[in-house]
Design a protein around this motif. Structure first.
Motif, short mmCIF file in Angstrom:
data_model
loop_
_atom_site.label_atom_id
_atom_site.label_comp_id
_atom_site.label_asym_id
_atom_site.label_seq_id
_atom_site.Cartn_x
_atom_site.Cartn_y
_atom_site.Cartn_z
N ALA A 44 -4.91 6.16 2.55
CA ALA A 44 -5.54 7.22 3.34
C ALA A 44 -4.49 7.95 4.16
N LEU A 45 -3.54 7.19 4.69
CA LEU A 45 -2.46 7.81 5.44
C LEU A 45 -1.67 8.78 4.55
N ALA A 46 -1.38 8.31 3.35
CA ALA A 46 -0.66 9.17 2.41
C ALA A 46 -1.49 10.41 2.10
N ALA A 47 -2.80 10.23 1.96
CA ALA A 47 -3.66 11.36 1.62
C ALA A 47 -3.65 12.39 2.73
N LEU A 48 -3.60 11.91 3.95
CA LEU A 48 -3.66 12.88 5.04
C LEU A 48 -2.36 13.67 5.13
N ILE A 49 -1.25 13.01 4.81
CA ILE A 49 0.02 13.74 4.82
C ILE A 49 0.08 14.70 3.64
N MET A 50 -0.36 14.18 2.48
CA MET A 50 -0.36 15.01 1.27
C MET A 50 -1.28 16.20 1.48
N GLY A 51 -2.35 16.00 2.21
CA GLY A 51 -3.27 17.09 2.48
C GLY A 51 -2.84 17.94 3.65
N ARG A 52 -1.62 17.81 4.05
CA ARG A 52 -1.03 18.63 5.11
C ARG A 52 -1.81 18.60 6.40
N TRP A 53 -2.32 17.48 6.76
CA TRP A 53 -3.01 17.32 8.04
C TRP A 53 -4.22 18.25 8.16
N HIS A 54 -4.78 18.61 7.03
CA HIS A 54 -5.96 19.46 7.05
C HIS A 54 -7.12 18.66 6.44
N PRO A 55 -8.31 18.73 7.04
CA PRO A 55 -9.41 17.90 6.53
C PRO A 55 -9.70 18.16 5.04
N ILE A 56 -9.70 19.42 4.66
CA ILE A 56 -10.00 19.72 3.27
C ILE A 56 -8.87 19.21 2.37
N GLY A 57 -7.64 19.46 2.83
CA GLY A 57 -6.49 19.00 2.06
C GLY A 57 -6.53 17.49 1.90
N ALA A 58 -6.86 16.81 3.00
CA ALA A 58 -6.92 15.35 2.96
C ALA A 58 -7.99 14.90 1.97
N MET A 59 -9.11 15.61 1.96
CA MET A 59 -10.18 15.25 1.04
C MET A 59 -9.71 15.45 -0.41
N VAL A 60 -9.07 16.57 -0.65
CA VAL A 60 -8.60 16.83 -2.01
C VAL A 60 -7.61 15.74 -2.44
N ALA A 61 -6.70 15.39 -1.53
CA ALA A 61 -5.72 14.37 -1.86
C ALA A 61 -6.41 13.03 -2.14
N ALA A 62 -7.42 12.71 -1.33
CA ALA A 62 -8.14 11.45 -1.55
C ALA A 62 -8.87 11.48 -2.89
N LEU A 63 -9.46 12.61 -3.19
CA LEU A 63 -10.15 12.72 -4.48
C LEU A 63 -9.16 12.61 -5.63
N PHE A 64 -8.01 13.23 -5.45
CA PHE A 64 -6.98 13.15 -6.48
C PHE A 64 -6.63 11.69 -6.75
N PHE A 65 -6.42 10.96 -5.67
CA PHE A 65 -6.05 9.57 -5.84
C PHE A 65 -7.20 8.77 -6.46
N GLY A 66 -8.41 9.04 -5.98
CA GLY A 66 -9.56 8.35 -6.54
C GLY A 66 -9.72 8.65 -8.02
#
Ligand SMILES: Nc1ncnc2c1ncn2[C@@H]1O[C@H](COP(=O)(O)OP(=O)(O)OP(=O)(O)O)[C@@H](O)[C@H]1O
Ligand SMILES: Nc1ncnc2c1ncn2[C@@H]1O[C@H](COP(=O)(O)OP(=O)(O)OP(=O)(O)O)[C@@H](O)[C@H]1O
Ligand SMILES: [Mg+2]
Ligand SMILES: [Mg+2]
Lengths: 516, 428, 344, 403
Positions: free
Chosen positions: B353-375
Motif C-alpha cells: 500500500a505504501l508503494a501504491a501511494l508513492i506510485m500514485g504520486r500521493w494522489h487518492p486516485i493515483g493511489a487507487m490506480v496503483a493498487a488496482l494495477f498491483f491487484g
C-alpha cells in the motif's frame, strides 16, 4: 494602532540576536528598520508576529500589554506581515494561497473558490497588481510571487503591516507600485514597518528610521539624512557606496554563446536563440525582470539545464554538452541565484561548503581520501579574507546570516583561478557594507583578466558593476547597452521595450526611484 | 508600450519544432518500453496456438456467458494495434495531450494479446479476473488512502502494515464477541485511530523520526497482536476468533448492469466504503477548507502557520482520520473477507500500500490506480498458474512485483512527495 | 475476581508421576502456532505432559539462526528428550545429538529418511501423507458435482507437494476405477507444476487463490498452505454449500472448528501421536532410533472422521475408500509420489 | 547513541544555534544521551512488565481471587516480571557464552544497519536490505558449497561473492533511481519480494538442493568457506568484519571524497549538482555500497553460523536493520551500538522464552517500545524529570522522502 515594543530580547544559544530593543510605531506611520545582515531585524519582527517567542520584554498594543504566542494571535491583533522568505505554498494557485487560513466556504466546509477568485481580482485591480488567481505559484516569477505575498497581507485588513525586505526581488517599476500602495495604506491609517537594504527606498518613503546594529537599537535617523550617513549608522564605519572602478580593459572573447535555446520543463521557451560574448577583463551584466530567462541562461552555461539548441564555448573550446563538473574544471566560477537552494549545503560546515566544488582537487582531496586539515586551513584563510562572520569554521552554514552565506559562496568561487565568473544576483538581500566588499572583490577579479557575467535584477548593482548591459525579455536579448544607460530606460527595456522606445517613454514618465 | 506596469507573467509556448531535452528523454524512454511490450505482444501472438480462447464474462457457472474468440487472429490484431500505438508515441504522431492514452491503448492491447496467447484452447474467467483484482486491491486502496492523508499533511506513514494488523485483529475479536458487523468495523476504525495516535503523538509532539517510527510501529503491532493472539485468541478461539464475515449486498439496479454490475455492485459494505473513501478523500483534500489546510501543512507548514493555521492540530486530525481508513483496511483481512485472525496475516500488504501511494504520486486516485494495477497483476498470475501456461510458476509469483518495478521505472518516473513530508514542525 | 484462594494440594493437580522427566521441543521458524506441523507436534508434547506427567519445556525459533541456540539451551536445561520440528532442524539436531549422547532426540518431518545421517540417539518421525492424500483425492473426486477438484500450496516444497501428489493420484485412480473424468486443478503431478499462494501467512491471498480455483469449476478444495490455506476454507464457506474442502495436517473440525461445516474430512498427520509415543518410549526406557514412518497402516496418517459430512457422503463411496485404504496398505494400489519418505 | 551530530544529514527546519553550549548539568553530552537512552530502556521495561503480568498464567490465577488475597496477585506479578527480566539479562550478558551469543546476533544487524545508514545519508531510504541480504547470501552460499578451494581463499571468494550479490541488488535500485527517477522505496520493497521468490525457486533446483534431500535446503558450506569461530561459541570472525565495515563506512562518509559527495547529495542534491557532482552517480554508488554491506550480512548468515541456505536465511534482519540504523541516527558508531542493543535483546529474549516461557512476541514488543522511547528523548524526559537537560534534543534525525 499604537504599537510599542519594549525591552525585547531574544538569543539563539549564546548569540543575542535582539538585545533589549525598544521601538514605538505610531498609527499611520511608515517606520523603516535599517541594519546590517544579521543585525536582528527579522528576529524582531518575527517576535512581533508570534513566530518567535521573546526571552524577555513586552509588546504593548494601544496601551495594553499583549501576549503574542502564534501568528494567529498577531493576526487577531491586527498585525500583518510579508516575510523575508516567501510564505507561499508553491504547488497551490494564487487564489488558494490567498484564501489559506481565512477560507470562505459553502456549507460543509467546501471551499468557495469563486469568492477567493473574486477577492484576488478585486485586490489586484485595486492596487494595480496583475495577478492571475489560477496560476500556480511555482510557475510565476518571483516578482509576481512577492505581489501575492503583499495581497495576502492586505486581505487581512491589518492595522500594522510588517514588510520584511519586500523589494529585494522587485523591478523599479514594481517598487514604484509598492510605494504607491504603501502610501495609500498610510492614508487609511495603517502603520507600516518597512525593512529594506536599499537606502533610496528608505529615503523615498520613511517617516521614521530606526537603525539596529548587532541586536541593539543604535539610533534613529531622519529621512532627510544622506545615504552615506544612513550607511555609516548601520555599519558603524564609513561606506563607499560607489565602487571605485577603472574603465574595463577588455581582452579577447572568453565566453561565446551562439543561438542558445532552452526549453523549460513546462515546454516554454525560456531562452530564445541568444547570442552573447563576454571578453576577458570586462563585466557584462544581464538585466531583466525575474523569469525572463536569465536564470536558465546562467544554468545552461553551467550545464545544469539541458539546452535544446545552440553552442557555448569558453576560450574557443566547445563546452556544449559537457558536464557541470567539466565546465567548473574548465575555469568557470558560478554563484547561483538561489543560494539556499543551489549555493550551499545548509547542514554542512562552513569549511565543507568552502570546498564544495573543490574537494576532489589537490590539496583537499588526494586520491580517495579527504584531507580535513587542508580543508580547515582553507576555511580559516577564506573566512579571514572575506570577513565571513561566523563563530567557527565547523558550524553549519545554515546558522549564518544571509549576507554571510553569500560571502561563503563567493569566497569559494573566487578561491581558484577562473576564466569566467558567472554570478547571479551576487548581492541579493545583502547589506550595504557587504555589498561594497563583494563588489570590490568582483571588480578585482575582472581586473585580473577574468570575464565576468553578472545576472541581476538590481539596477543599482548593474550600474555599479557592469561595463556593458544585456537586457533580456521573454528569453531574448532585446539589446546590449552601455552601463551608463539611464535606469528608467533600462527598466522599460526590461519590460520589453526596444532601446529606442525606452528612450522616448522614459523621458515622458519618470519613475520615483529613477529620478532620485 | 506605454504601460510600464505590464509584466511578463506568461511565457510563449515553445515552438512545436523544438522539444525540451527532458521531454525527449522521457518520450524515448517510455516509447522504448512501449515498443518492447508491443513487440513482446506481437511475438506472443505469433506463437499463439490456433483454436479458440474463451473468456468467461460473468462469474458463476463456467459453461455460461462465454465469449470465444479465435486466439491467434485476435492476438495478432491486438499486437499490431499495440505496435501502432507504441510507434505513434515514439514518433509523436499524436498531440502531447493525448499521448498518455497511447500508453493505455498499448497496455490494453498487450494484455489482450497476452491473454489470447495464454488462454488459447482454454477458458479464462475474465469476470473473476476483475473480481480478484478488486479483492486484492481493496485493502491496498484503503491503506494507500490512509497514507495519502498522512503524508499530504507532512507525516510519513510507513506504519500502514501495523495499522492493518491491529485493525484486522480488533475487527476479528469484536465481531466474534458481539456478532455485529457494524461494531466490528467501528472497532477496527477505532483501533486504527489508536495506532495512528501513536504515530501522531510520537512524530508531531515528540519529533521522532517518522521513518523509524513507522517501522517500529509495524514491529510493535506485529508483536502486540502476536502476543495477544498467543495469550488469548489461541486459547479461546471460539469466543474470540470466529468473526462473521460481511456478506455481499447487491445494489439494486446498478448490480444488474451486465458484466460490471456483479463485479462492482455486489460487494460487501466494506468495499462500498472503499469506493466512497476514494471519492471522499479526493473531494475533501482538494475541495474543502480542511483539505486545503492539510495540503498546506504538508507542503509548507511555516507558511500555514503564518496565516494562523494551527499546524500541529491539522496534522493530528489528518493522521487520525487516516487511522480510520487504515483500520478499516485491516478489517478487510478478517471480517471483510477472510474471517478469523492469524498472526502476521497482513503479510506485507501494508508495504505494498505504501508503494501504491508513492506510485500514485500521493494522489487518492493515483493511489487507487496503483493498487488496482498491483491487484490485477497478482490476480492474473494466480489465474495463470491454474490454467497452466508455459511461464514457470516461480516467475509468475514474482511477476506482480517485477511489473511494478517496470511500471515505476518506465512510466511513472520521478515523483515528488509533499515538500514537508516527514519533517516535524518545530516552532521556537 | 472474588473467588476464594484455591488450596495448595489442588493446585498441582493431574498426573505428576514422571515430573522429573523433562520432554522438550524446539519449533522451526514457523512457530508453535502455525496451525500446521509445529502446532500439531506441540500438541503431542502437551498430551504427553497430560498423560505421562512429564515436565515440558519448549523453545520457539524466530529465525533459522535460533536453531542451534535453542537446541543447545534445551540440552543445558537437562532435557531427557528433545524433539526438533521440521527438516530445517535436521542439522542442529544431529549436531546436538552427537555432542550429547545421553540425551534422546526426535525429529519430526525430517525429509528423506534414506539420506539422513545416523545417530544412536535420534528418532526420525516421518509421514507418508501421499497415501492419505490419495484417499482424499478419491473422496474429492467421488464427491465432486462439477467434475473438477482443486488444490493449492503455500510454497513449493516437498512437505507441501507430497499432499498434492497424493491428491492428484487419488483422483486419477478414481477416474480409472469409475471411468470418470474428474480433473485436478492446481497441481500437475507429472510436471510437478501447480498453484501456490507464495507464502503461508496471507489468508486473504489464500482465499482469493481458492476462489480462482472455484471459478474454474472446482467444487472441492484441498489447501496445503497453513494459515493461508485457512483462506481456502473461508472461500468454501463463502460459497454457501456449493464448495467444500479437505483440510490437512490435523482434523480441521478440531483445529479450525469454524470451518467444520465445509470439511469433507482432513488428511491428518499424526505428529501429535508419534511425538507422544516417542516421549512415552523414552520415559519407559524403550526408546529406539528406528525411523518412524506414519502410514495408513500404522494410522500415523489417514483421513479424519467425516464429521458433518458423515451423512452426506454416500455409503458406497465410504466403503470404496475403506477398501482403497486396505489396497494402499497392502501395496496393491501403488503411490507414485517421489516426495514419500523412503525408509532406509 | 552517538554524539556525532555535526555530520547529521538532516537539519530541523529552524537551524540549531551555532554555539556549543555546555549541557546544563555539566555532564558531557554523550553522558547525557547515554543516561537518556538508559532511562528509555527502563521505561520500556516497565511497559514490558505490564504485558508480562497481563499474560502470566499464575497472575491470571491469582487475580481470580484478588479480593481474598491481593498480596498473591502482587507477588505473582513480581515473580513473573522478576524472573522474565532476570532471564533476559542473563541471556544477554550473563557470562561469556551469552555475550558471545549477543554479539553473534548483533553481527548481521550491524552490517544491515550500515547498509540502511549509508543510503540514508545519501538521501535514499533503503527498505531493501532484506532483498540485498538474500541475494548476497545466495551467492556466498553457492560459492561456499559448490566450489572446493583451499582455506582462506575459499572464504575470501565466498565473501566477495556475497558482496557482489548484494551490490547488484542494491545497484539496480540506484541505477533506476538515477536513470528514471523511480522511487527507491517502491523498488526496494518490490525487489525484496523478488529476492525471496528467487531464493525459494533456486532451492528447488538441483544446483542448490542438498544432495539426497528433496527439502528446500542447501548443503552447508565447506568448512574452508566458513568464518572461523571464537572458541566454542557461535561468535565468528564475521563480527569483526561488521566492526571493520563500520569503520569503513565512517571513513567513507567522513574522510573520503566519495563520502563527501554522498553526504552532500543526501543533504542538498541541487547544491551538489550545482557544485558539479553527479547526483545519479552518487545514488548508484551509495546503493552499490549499501547493497554490498547488506550482502556482507548475508555472508554472515550463511558462512558464519553453520547454517545452510534456506528460505528463512534472512529472518527479519533486513527490516530490523532499518530500526537499528535509524536508532543509531544514521552514524556508523550509533549503528554499531544500536545493533549491539538489538543483538542483546534477541539473545536475551530467546533465553527469557526458554526460562519463563514468555512468548517471543513479547520480545518483539519490548524491542519496539525501547526504540520508541530511545527515539523520543523528550518523552523520556517528561517522565523522568530529574534527567539533565541537553541541547538540541529536538528532532532526532528529522527527515522525509525529499532527501
Ligand atoms: N533560528 C535561528 N537559530 C540560530 N540563529 C539564528 C536563528 N535565526 C536568526 N539567527 C541569527 O540571529 C541573527 C539575526 O538574524 P536576523 O535574521 O534577524 O537578521 P536580519 O537583520 O534580518 O538580517 P538580514 O538582513 O540578512 O535579513 C543572525 O546572526 C542569525 O544568524
Ligand atoms: N550527471 C548525472 N549522471 C547520472 N544521472 C544524473 C546526473 N544528473 C542527474 N541525474 C539524474 O537524472 C534524473 C533527472 O535529472 P534532473 O537534473 O532533471 O533532475 P532534478 O534537477 O533533480 O529535478 P528538479 O528539476 O525537479 O530538481 C535524476 O534522477 C538525477 O538524479
Ligand atoms: Mg532579515
Ligand atoms: Mg533540475
Amino acid at each position: 494602532m499604537h504599537l510599542e515594543l519594549s525591552g525585547l530580547t531574544k538569543s539563539f544559544g549564546s548569540l543575542v540576536a535582539n538585545d533589549h530593543i525598544d521601538l514605538v510605531i505610531e498609527p499611520g506611520e511608515i517606520h523603516c528598520l535599517l541594519g546590517e545582515n544579521g543585525a536582528g531585524k527579522s528576529t524582531l519582527m518575527n517576535m512581533l508576529y508570534g513566530l518567535l517567542q521573546p526571552d524577555s520584554g513586552e509588546i504593548v498594543v494601544d496601551g495594553e500589554k499583549v501576549a503574542i504566542t502564534s501568528p494567529s494571535d498577531a493576526i487577531g491583533h491586527g498585525i500583518g506581515m510579508v516575510h523575508q522568505h516567501f510564505m507561499l505554498v508553491p504547488v497551490f494557485t494564487v487564489a488558494e494561497n490567498i484564501m489559506l487560513g481565512r477560507e470562505n466556504t459553502h456549507p460543509g466546509g467546501v471551499l468557495d473558490r469563486k469568492k477567493a477568485h473574486a477577492l484576488v481580482s478585486e485586490l489586484s485591480d485595486r492596487y494595480g497588481f496583475e495577478v492571475d488567481p489560477e496560476a500556480l505559484v511555482e510557475d510565476i516569477p518571483v516578482g509576481v510571487q512577492q505581489r501575492v505575498e503583499i495581497i495576502k497581507a492586505l486581505t487581512n485588513d491589518a492595522r500594522v503591516l510588517i514588510l520584511d525586505e519586500p523589494t529585494a526581488v522587485l523591478t523599479p517599476a514594481e517598487i514604484d507600485e509598492l510605494i504607491t500602495v504603501m502610501r495609500q495604506l498610510k492614508e487609511n491609517g495603517t502603520s507600516i514597518v518597512f525593512i529594506t537594504h536599499k537606502l533610496k527606498e528608505v529615503k523615498a518613503i520613511a517617516d521614521k528610521i530606526t537603525v539596529i546594529r548587532r541586536g541593539k537599537v543604535v539610533g534613529q535617523a531622519e529621512p532627510s539624512a544622506s545615504e552615506e550617513e544612513l550607511a555609516e549608522l548601520m555599519v558603524g564605519r564609513a561606506v563607499d557606496l560607489v565602487v571605485d572602478k577603472e574603465p574595463a580593459q577588455p581582452g579577447a572573447p572568453v565566453l561565446t554563446i551562439e543561438g542558445l535555446t532552452v526549453i523549460d520543463e513546462r515546454g516554454f521557451t525560456a531562452v530564445d536563440a541568444v547570442d552573447l560574448e563576454v571578453r576577458a577583463g570586462e563585466i557584462l551584466a544581464v538585466a531583466g525582470v525575474q523569469g525572463n530567462g536569465q536564470t536558465e541562461l546562467a544554468e545552461a552555461l553551467l550545464g545544469l539545464t539541458p539546452i535544446a539548441a545552440g553552442k557555448i564555448s569558453l576560450d574557443g573550446a566547445d563546452l556544449t554538452g559537457r558536464s557541470t563538473r567539466d565546465r567548473l574544471d574548465a575555469g568557470i566560477g558560478y554563484v547561483p541565484e538561489d543560494r539556499g537552494h543551489d549555493g550551499f549545503v545548509g547542514s554542512f560546515t562552513v569549511a565543507e561548503n568552502l570546498v564544495l566544488d573543490l574537494f576532489r582537487n589537490e590539496p583537499f582531496g588526494r586520491g580517495l581520501s579527504l584531507r580535513t586539515d587542508e580543508i580547515d586551513k582553507n576555511a580559516h584563510a577564506r573566512i579571514e579574507e572575506f570577513d565571513i562572520r561566523t563563530q567557527g569554521a565547523d558550524l553549519p552554514v545554515s546558522s549564518l546570516s544571509g549576507g554571510n552565506q553569500q560571502k561563503v559562496v563567493l569566497a569559494r568561487e573566487l578561491s581558484r583561478p577562473l576564466k569566467l565568473l558567472v554570478a547571479s544576483q551576487p548581492t541579493r538581500g545583502v547589506d550595504v557594507g557587504s555589498i561594497e566588499f563583494l563588489h570590490t572583490r568582483i571588480v578585482k577579479e575582472r581586473d585580473q583578466g577574468t570575464a565576468v557575467l553578472i545576472v541581476s535584477t538590481e539596477l543599482d548593482e548593474i550600474a555599479a558593476l557592469s561595463d556593458r548591459v544585456a537586457v533580456m525579455y521573454r528569453g531574448k536579448v532585446v539589446g546590449v547597452v552601455p552601463s551608463d544607460t539611464p535606469r528608467d530606460e533600462l527598466g522599460l527595456m526590461m519590460a520589453g521595450a526596444s532601446k529606442r522606445e525606452a528612450e522616448v517613454v522614459a523621458t515622458e514618465n519618470p519613475t520615483t526611484l529613477g529620478t532620485i | 508600450m506605454s504601460d510600464t506596469t505590464v509584466q511578463d507573467t506568461v511565457r510563449e509556448p515553445a515552438p512545436a519544432a523544438i522539444e525540451a531535452p527532458a521531454d525527449r528523454v522521457r518520450r524515448l524512454r517510455v516509447g522504448g518500453l512501449m515498443l518492447v511490450f508491443a513487440l513482446i505482444g506481437l511475438g506472443l501472438a505469433i506463437v499463439t496456438n490456433g483454436g479458440k480462447a474463451t473468456f468467461q464474462l460473468v462469474s458463476g457457472d463456467l459453461q455460461n456467458n462465454l465469449l470465444g474468440v479465435p486466439a491467434q487472429p485476435v492476438a495478432i490484431f491486438l499486437g499490431l494495434l499495440g505496435l501502432v500505438a507504441a510507434g505513434a508515441y515514439v514518433v509523436r504522431r499524436v498531440p502531447q495531450k493525448y499521448s498518455g492514452w497511447l500508453a493505455v491503448v498499448l497496455g490494453i492491447c498487450f494484455i489482450g494479446a497476452f491473454l489470447c496467447w495464454a488462454a488459447a484452447g482454454k477458458t479464462f474467467p475474465l469476470a473473476n479476473q476483475f473480481q480478484g483484482t478488486l479483492n486484492f486491491a481493496t485493502p491496498l486502496i484503503l491503506g494507500a488512502l490512509a497514507g495519502v492523508l498522512c503524508e499530504r499533511a507532512g507525516v510519513i506513514n510507513i506504519a500502514i502494515e501495523g495499522q492493518f494488523l491491529v485493525g484486522a485483529f480488533t475487527a476479528a475479536v469484536v465481531s466474534s464477541m458481539t456478532g455485529s458487523a457494524t461494531a466490528a468495523l467501528i472497532a477496527a476504525a477505532v483501533s486504527g485511530v489508536l495506532m495512528a495516535s501513536l504515530l501522531a503523538v510520537f512524530s508531531i509532539k515528540y519529533l521522532v523520526n517518522q521513518v523509524v517510527l513507522g517501522v517500529v510501529l509495524v514491529v510493535f503491532a506485529s508483536g502486540i497482536t502476536g502476543y495477544l493472539f498467543d495469550q488469548f485468541l489461541q486459547e479461546d478461539a471460539e469466543n474470540l476468533n470466529t468473526p462473521t464475515v460481511l456478506s455481499a449486498v447487491k445494489i439494486p439496479g446498478l448490480g444488474d448492469i451486465p458484466f460490471v454490475g456483479p463485479i462492482l455492485f455486489n460487494q460487501t459494505i466494506l468495499v462500498y466504503l472503499t469506493y466512497l473513501a476514494v471519492a471522499v478523500v479526493t473531494f475533501v483534500l482538494f475541495q474543502t477548507r480542511w483539505g486545503l489546510r492539510v495540503r498546506a501543512v504538508g507542503e509548507h507548514p511555516k507558511a500555514a502557520d503564518t496565516v494562523g493555521i494551527r499546524v500541529k492540530r491539522v496534522r493530528y486530525s489528518a493522521v487520525l482520520w487516516a487511522g480510520v481508513l487504515a483500520g478499516l483496511g485491516g478489517a478487510f483481512f478478517t471480517v471483510g473477507y477472510a474471517g478469523s485472525f492469524s498472526k502476521e496475516m497482513t503479510a506485507g500488504n501494508g508495504f505494498i500500500a505504501l508503494a501504491a501511494l508513492i506510485m500514485g504520486r500521493w494522489h487518492p486516485i493515483g493511489a487507487m490506480v496503483a493498487a488496482l494495477f498491483f491487484g490485477f497483476a497478482t490476480q492474473l498470475q494466480s489465474q495463470l498458474q491454474i490454467i497452466q501456461t508455459p511461464i514457470p510458476g516461480e516467475l509468475l509469483l514474482m511477476a506482480p512485483y517485477l511489473a511494478t518495478v517496470i511500471a515505476v521505472a518506465g512510466l511513472v518516473g520521478r515523483v515528488r512527495a509533499p515538500k514537508a513530508d516527514g519533517e516535524p514542525y518545530v516552532t521556537e | 475476581a472474588c473467588g476464594s484462594k484455591p488450596t495448595e494440594d489442588s493446585a498441582g493437580g493431574g498426573n505428576d508421576a514422571n515430573k522429573d522427566f523433562k520432554a522438550c521441543m524446539v519449533s522451526d521458524s514457523g512457530g508453535f502456532d502455525d496451525k500446521s506441523f509445529n502446532q500439531t507436534s506441540y500438541k503431542g508434547l502437551e498430551d504427553a505432559v497430560k498423560s505421562l506427567g512429564v515436565t515440558e519445556a519448549k523453545a520457539e525459533s524466530k529465525s533459522d539462526n535460533d536453531y542451534p541456540t535453542n537446541m543447545q539451551a534445551m540440552v543445558t536445561q537437562k532435557c531427557n528428550i528433545i524433539v526438533g520440528v521440521g527438516f530445517k532442524l535436521n542439522d542442529s539436531t544431529f549436531e546436538a545429538a552427537k555432542a550429547n549422547t545421553s540425551v534422546k532426540f526426535a525429529l519430526v518431518d525430517p525429509g528423506d529418511l534414506a539420506t539422513l545421517p545416523k545417530a544412536d540417539n535420534v528418532k526420525p518421525l516421518a509421514f507418508n501423507t501421499a497415501q492419505s492424500s490419495f484417499l482424499a483425492g478419491y473422496l474429492a473426486a467421488g464427491m465432486s458435482q462439477t467434475g473438477k477438484v482443486g488444490t493449492f500450496g503455500g510454497i513449493k516444497i516437498p512437505t507441501v507437494t507430497i499432499f498434492m501428489d497424493g491428491y492428484a493420484e487419488g483422483v486419477r485412480y478414481y477416474n480409472q476405477a469409475k471411468g470418470k473424468n474428474v480433473t485436478v486443478l492446481g497441481w500437475d503431478d507429472a510436471k510437478q507444476t501447480g498453484l501456490f499462494a507464495g507464502d503461508f501467512e496471507d489468508k486473504a491471498k489464500g482465499q482469493n487463490t481458492a476462489q480462482n480455483l472455484i471459478t474454474q469449476g472446482a467444487d472441492i478444495i484441498f489447501p496445503v498452505a497453513g494459515p493461508a490455506g485457512l483462506g481456502g476454507l473461508q472461500a468454501a464457506k463463502a460459497s454457501n454449500g456449493k464448495v467444500n474442502a479437505i483440510w490437512v495436517d490435523t482434523d480441521g473440525c478440531e483445529s479450525a472448528a469454524e470451518y467444520c461445516s465445509v470439511l469433507l474430512s482432513s488428511v491428518f498427520k499424526g505428529m501429535d501421536v508419534s511425538v507422544q509415543d516417542a516421549i512415552k518410549a523414552a520415559v519407559d526406557d524403550k526408546f529406539d532410533t528406528t525411523p518412524y514412518v506414519g502410514t495408513l497402516e500404522n494410522n500415523g496418517t489417514g483421513l479424519s472422521p467425516y464429521h458433518e459430512f458423515d451423512s452426506k457422503i454416500p455409503a458406497e463411496l465410504k466403503s470404496e475408500i475403506d477398501q482403497l485404504k486396505k489396497d494402499l496398505i497392502s501395496g496393491k494400489v501403488p503411490v507414485a509420489s517421489k516426495a514419500q519418505p523412503k525408509a532406509s | 547513541m552517538s554524539n556525532d551530530t555535526t555530520t547529521e544529514p538532516a537539519q530541523p527546519p529552524a537551524p540549531a544555534s551555532p554555539v556549543k553550549e555546555p549541557a546544563a548539568s555539566g555532564l558531557p553530552s554523550w553522558a547525557v544521551q547515554g543516561l537518556v537512552s538508559l532511562s528509555a530502556i527502563v521505561l520500556a521495561l516497565v511497559v514490558g512488565a505490564i504485558l508480562i503480568i497481563v499474560g502470566d498464567d499464575e497472575v491470571k490465577a491469582a487475580v481470580a481471587y484478588f479480593g481474598a488475597a491481593p498480596q498473591d496477585t502482587l507477588s505473582a506479578a513480581l515473580t513473573a516480571v522478576g524472573e522474565a527480566y532476570k532471564a533476559l539479562a542473563v541471556g544477554a550478558l550473563g557470562g561469556l557464552n551469552p555475550i558471545a551469543e549477543s554479539l553473534t546476533q548483533a553481527t548481521p544487524l550491524i552490517c544491515g544497519g550500515l547498509a540502511v545508514s549509508l543510503a540514508f545519508r545519501t538521501g535514499l531510504f533503503n527498505i531493501g536490505a532484506q532483498g540485498q541480504l538474500i541475494i548476497g547470501a545466495i551467492l556466498a552460499a553457492y560459492v561456499g558449497f559448490a566450489w572446493h578451494l583451499p582455506p582462506v581463499l575459499h572464504l575470501v571468494l565466498a565473501i566477495v561473492a556475497g558482496l557482489i550479490g548484494g551490490a547488484i541488488w542494491g545497484g539496480v535500485v540506484g541505477l533506476l533511481k538515477a536513470r528514471t527517477g523511480a522511487h527507491e522505496v517502491i523498488v526496494t520493497i518490490m525487489l525484496n519480494y523478488v529476492a525471496i521468490y528467487l531464493l525459494q525457486w533456486l532451492l528447488t533446483t538441483t544446483a542448490f538442493k542438498r544432495p539426497g534431500r528433496e527439502d528446500p535446503i542447501s548443503p552447508i558450506v565447506d568448512s574452508n568457506a566458513q568464518y572461523p569461530q571464537f572458541g566454542d561459541t557461535r561468535l565468528h570472525v564475521g563480527f569483526l568484519l561488521s566492526l571493520l565495515a563500520a569503520v569503513f563506512v565512517w571513513w567513507l562518509l567522513n574522510r573520503s571524497t566519495i563520502g563527501f559527495e554522498l553526504r552532500a547529495v543526501g543533504a542538498n542534491a541541487d547544491a551538489s549538482r550545482t557544485a558539479g557532482m553527479s547526483v545519479g552517480r552518487a545514488y548508484l554508488v551509495a546503493m552499490v555500497v549499501a547493497g554490498a554491506l547488506a550482502g556482507l550480512a548475508g555472508t554472515q548468515q550463511v558462512l558464519g553460523t553453520d547454517l545452510p541456505l534456506t528460505d528463512g536465511v534472512a529472518a527479519s534482519i533486513g527490516f530490523d536493520a532499518i530500526t537499528v540504523a535509524l536508532l543509531g541516527r544514521g552514524t556508523p558508531l550509533g549503528t554499531v551500538l544500536a545493533g549491539l542493543l538489538f543483538g542483546a535483546l534477541n539473545a536475551g529474549g530467546l533465553q527469557m522464552q526458554l526460562q519463563t516461557q514468555t512468548p517471543l512476541t513479547l520480545t518483539t514488543v519490548l524491542q519496539a517500545v525501547i526504540v520508541l522511547f530511545v527515539a523520543a528523548p523528550a518523552l523520556v524526559r517528561s517522565v523522568f524529570r530529574f534527567l539533565p537537560k541537553e541541547r538540541g534534543s529536538g528532532a532526532v534525525l528529522a527527515k522525509g522522502w525529499n532527501g
